[in-house]
Design a protein around this motif. Structure first.
Motif, PDB file in Angstrom:
ATOM      1  N   SER A 309       0.860  -1.174   0.000  1.00  0.00           N
ATOM      2  CA  SER A 309       0.000   0.000   0.000  1.00  0.00           C
ATOM      3  C   SER A 309       0.898   1.226   0.000  1.00  0.00           C
ATOM      4  CB  SER A 309      -0.911   0.021   1.231  1.00  0.00           C
ATOM      5  OG  SER A 309      -1.738   1.160   1.230  1.00  0.00           O
ATOM      6  N   ASP A 310       0.661   2.123  -0.949  1.00  0.00           N
ATOM      7  CA  ASP A 310       1.543   3.276  -1.137  1.00  0.00           C
ATOM      8  C   ASP A 310       2.982   2.759  -1.301  1.00  0.00           C
ATOM      9  OD1 ASP A 310      -0.630   4.997  -0.897  1.00  0.00           O
ATOM     10  OD2 ASP A 310      -0.445   5.059   1.286  1.00  0.00           O
ATOM     11  N   ASP A 311       3.897   3.235  -0.495  1.00  0.00           N
ATOM     12  CA  ASP A 311       5.293   2.779  -0.611  1.00  0.00           C
ATOM     13  C   ASP A 311       5.623   1.706   0.411  1.00  0.00           C
ATOM     14  OD1 ASP A 311       7.888   2.972  -1.863  1.00  0.00           O
ATOM     15  OD2 ASP A 311       8.609   4.014  -0.067  1.00  0.00           O
ATOM     16  N   TYR A 312       4.626   1.262   1.170  1.00  0.00           N
ATOM     17  CA  TYR A 312       4.854   0.264   2.204  1.00  0.00           C
ATOM     18  C   TYR A 312       4.598  -1.134   1.652  1.00  0.00           C
ATOM     19  CZ  TYR A 312       4.882   3.997   5.694  1.00  0.00           C
ATOM     20  OH  TYR A 312       5.182   5.122   6.437  1.00  0.00           O
ATOM     21  N   VAL A 313       5.601  -1.996   1.746  1.00  0.00           N
ATOM     22  CA  VAL A 313       5.417  -3.402   1.404  1.00  0.00           C
ATOM     23  C   VAL A 313       5.677  -4.208   2.666  1.00  0.00           C
ATOM     24  CG1 VAL A 313       7.814  -3.622   0.562  1.00  0.00           C
ATOM     25  CG2 VAL A 313       6.100  -5.300  -0.106  1.00  0.00           C
ATOM     26  N   VAL A 314       4.749  -5.112   2.999  1.00  0.00           N
ATOM     27  CA  VAL A 314       4.799  -5.828   4.271  1.00  0.00           C
ATOM     28  C   VAL A 314       4.904  -7.328   4.015  1.00  0.00           C
ATOM     29  CG1 VAL A 314       3.646  -6.220   6.483  1.00  0.00           C
ATOM     30  CG2 VAL A 314       3.377  -4.023   5.302  1.00  0.00           C
ATOM     31  N   TYR A 315       5.782  -7.985   4.761  1.00  0.00           N
ATOM     32  CA  TYR A 315       5.934  -9.441   4.698  1.00  0.00           C
ATOM     33  C   TYR A 315       6.143  -9.972   6.107  1.00  0.00           C
ATOM     34  CZ  TYR A 315      11.027  -9.087   5.379  1.00  0.00           C
ATOM     35  OH  TYR A 315      12.262  -8.862   5.901  1.00  0.00           O
ATOM     36  N   SER A 316       6.225 -11.286   6.249  1.00  0.00           N
ATOM     37  CA  SER A 316       6.479 -11.904   7.553  1.00  0.00           C
ATOM     38  C   SER A 316       7.615 -12.909   7.407  1.00  0.00           C
ATOM     39  CB  SER A 316       5.223 -12.607   8.080  1.00  0.00           C
ATOM     40  OG  SER A 316       4.829 -13.645   7.192  1.00  0.00           O
TER      41      SER A 316
END
Length: 621
Positions: A309-316
């Protein structure tokens, strides 16, 4: 002399420790014997009886100093099976050392936390009469694919090797897999072992006694403890005598058979040259229009995909962290640590990050700073991935419950508590229902508004054939799945009846759908092709086929489409891009030796890629 023994606890939260190992000098080993027990596959009365008989037999043999158990301790990795195995193994009157195999880690309802909790460790390191034994776990955890020594275990192996006081100490390495193509990072492991005086690697997996040569490292595969078609099972007695390691098969309570293999214990002189093949360079040099924008190596494995989302990329990751990066630069924005390994792909909606953990909690975090907004506690681990629809989170867990939760408040809206076995998949929302499979031979359709069962499909005899890892897709009144039975199925979304169920095109759990919903994609398991089928058709009708030459393909990762390209993940760390119009391979790029989890297109001509060995790469094409 006294053995110096170290175990590294690998339960939930990892503590990486530096091991300062003080061993005696010299290559010569004293005479001793140990038992090699493998592939016990505890799941039923017969497998338990076979192991119980072996335990009694080992206890009756005074010459045996200790026992090595080299993986696939259970059939399905369940807590029940692990506890049953532990109860039997605890009756050994000798020291024992144990590692998990792929059956213990692939189908783990706990997210691979229970093995370490129940047995105390997933790895070991000890010295016995002049020889250093090092054992590591193997994965890939929770995914179908080639074997892989997890990143945390590589760090453990490094710490042991680096801190050996006597660099010429004889080493025996123990892993469930052979050190060949069966283990995707075997070259890395062999390279590390060859910096020291490695004598042999001991393994299981193949259920048969077999002698190998892994680039000069002798390999000894021990038989399964299972009786198979015989009256009783068996194991091996290994003996170090006169600087030679001998293997003899033992039939419990009856006889020890003659030596079937032997290898010298001596000073080995391995060339210090890299063993890594040039496969990566040869593939990437063929397609030079691919640019690496940025890449990083995580400290642990990554068994999840991305949310952006926007410039945020999230992983685990399997350290239990939820991590946010800048999609532009790869710079870390924030991290949130949970209490268990994570294999779930996060979801984002309205600046809220939703990510479950195997610690049994569903976490809602602020996208901008990682601060906790709310948590929801379940009764067991969660290894499934969430989907968000109209501010409602839909998620399954290992406690046999599927839930709908309010995104804003974290409050339960409804639950369905009659799920057989555990849920691993990411569900699909289609029209007024939510669809998903479980590792209980069942595929479910629930009313998305109230959780009422609409139908369930039960057709698999063996639970390992369950449509549980596939991320289903839907179009034109049909739900599409691919199962471990190598069939692709189209299911009537309203009734649960098969519209077609075909094994004519071999496939595993990897599937995808075109953006216009006209085509559903699979990758062939054996032929290495990509096949596209018409979603409108009432029978499996091939639209086109691309001979992508992917080789043997068992990775369950989803196929994605963006613009005119179809992005195909592989078990071998290769991304394959196919032109949707010409149905030809446009380019390939290898980022790793491990399986690809997810390919996320963004910004028109960029993709984010995660591989199971903890690598994240941003590519521009």
């Amino acid at each position: 002399m006294q053995a110096h023994f170290f175990k590294m606890r690998m339960t939930g939260r990892f503590a990486f420790v530096i091991l300062f190992i003080l061993f005696t000098s010299g290559t010569h080993a004293q005479t001793f014997s140990f038992a090699h027990v493998s592939d016990t596959h505890i799941s039923n009365k017969t497998s338990c009886e076979d192991l119980q008989r072996i335990v009694v037999d080992i206890n009756s043999l005074p010459e045996i100093d200790f026992v090595l158990l080299t993986g696939d301790i259970t059939e399905f990795g369940s807590d029940k099976e692990l506890l049953e195995a532990k109860e039997i193994i605890d009756k050994l009157e000798k020291p024992w050392y144990i590692i998990p195999g792929n059956h213990d880690s692939k189908w783990s309802e706990s997210g691979c936390n229970s093995f370490g909790r129940i047995f105390g460790s997933e790895s070991f390191c000890f010295e016995h009469k002049g020889i250093l034994f090092i054992g590591t776990a193997s994965g890939p955890n929770m995914r179908m694919g080639p074997g892989l020594v997890p990143r945390e275990q590589i760090v453990f192996l490094d710490s042991v090797i680096t801190n050996m006081k006597d660099k010429e100490q004889a080493i025996i390495f123990v892993n469930h897999y052979p050190l060949d193509e069966s283990l995707s990072n075997s070259s890395l492991v062999r390279n590390k072992l060859k910096t020291r005086n490695i004598q042999a690697t001991l393994l299981g997996h193949g259920h048969a006694n077999k002698f190998y040569n892994f680039d000069g490292i002798p390999g000894i595969m021990g038989r399964s403890s299972l009786r198979a078609k015989k009256e009783i099972g068996g194991y091996n007695i290994a003996s170090v005598e006169n600087d030679t390691l001998y293997y003899r098969e033992r039939i419990p309570g009856k006889q020890t058979l003659p030596v079937w293999c032997k290898t010298a214990i001596s000073k080995k002189n391995f060339a210090q040259t890299p063993l890594l093949s040039n496969t990566k360079d040869s593939i990437n040099n063929n397609y030079r229009n691919i640019t690496i924008c940025w890449e990083l190596q995580d400290k642990s494995d990554i068994g999840s995909g991305f949310a952006i989302s926007d410039d945020y990329v999230v992983y685990s990751n399997t350290l239990g962290e939820i991590v946010a990066l800048s999609a532009t630069t790869g710079k870390s924005m924030w991290k949130y640590k949970t209490g268990g390994k994570i294999f779930s792909t996060p979801a984002i909606r309205k600046n809220k990050v939703i990510c479950p953990s195997s610690d049994g909690n569903i976490y809602c975090l602020n996208l901008k700073n990682g601060n906790i907004l709310w948590t929801f506690k379940t009764q067991k681990s969660i290894v499934a991935s969430p989907v968000i629809d109209n501010n409602i989170i839909y998620i399954g867990a290992s406690d046999g419950i599927f839930r709908a939760i309010n995104l804003n408040t974290g409050k339960l809206i409804w639950h369905f508590d009659k799920i057989k076995n555990f849920i691993e998949t990411k569900p699909v929302i289609y029209k007024k229902a939510v669809y998903f499979g479980s590792w209980g031979n069942t595929f479910y359709a629930l009313n998305k508004n109230n959780g009422k069962l609409l139908w369930k499909r039960e057709k698999y005899i063996n639970r390992m054939l369950s449509p549980a890892a596939v991320w289903p897709v839907a179009a034109y009144g049909k739900i599409f799945i691919a199962s471990p039975d190598r069939h692709m199925s189209a299911i009537n979304a309203k009734t649960g009846e098969d519209i077609w169920d075909s094994g004519a095109f071999s496939c595993r759990e990897s599937i995808g759908i075109s953006n216009d919903a006209k085509f559903v994609y699979i990758k062939n398991m054996f032929e290495g092709n990509i096949d596209a089928f018409y979603t409108r058709a009432d029978k499996q009708e091939l639209a086109w086929e691309c001979p992508a030459e992917l080789g043997y393909e068992i990775s369950p990762s989803p196929i994605t489409e963006f613009g005119n390209l179809i992005f195909v993940p592989t078990s071998s760390g290769i991304i394959c891009a196919i032109d949707k119009t010409t149905h030809a391979v446009v380019w390939k790029h290898k980022v790793s030796d491990a399986l690809i989890n997810h390919i996320l297109p963004f910004n028109n001509n960029q993709i984010l890629v995660s591989s199971f060995d903890g690598k994240i790469t941003c590519l521009k094409y």
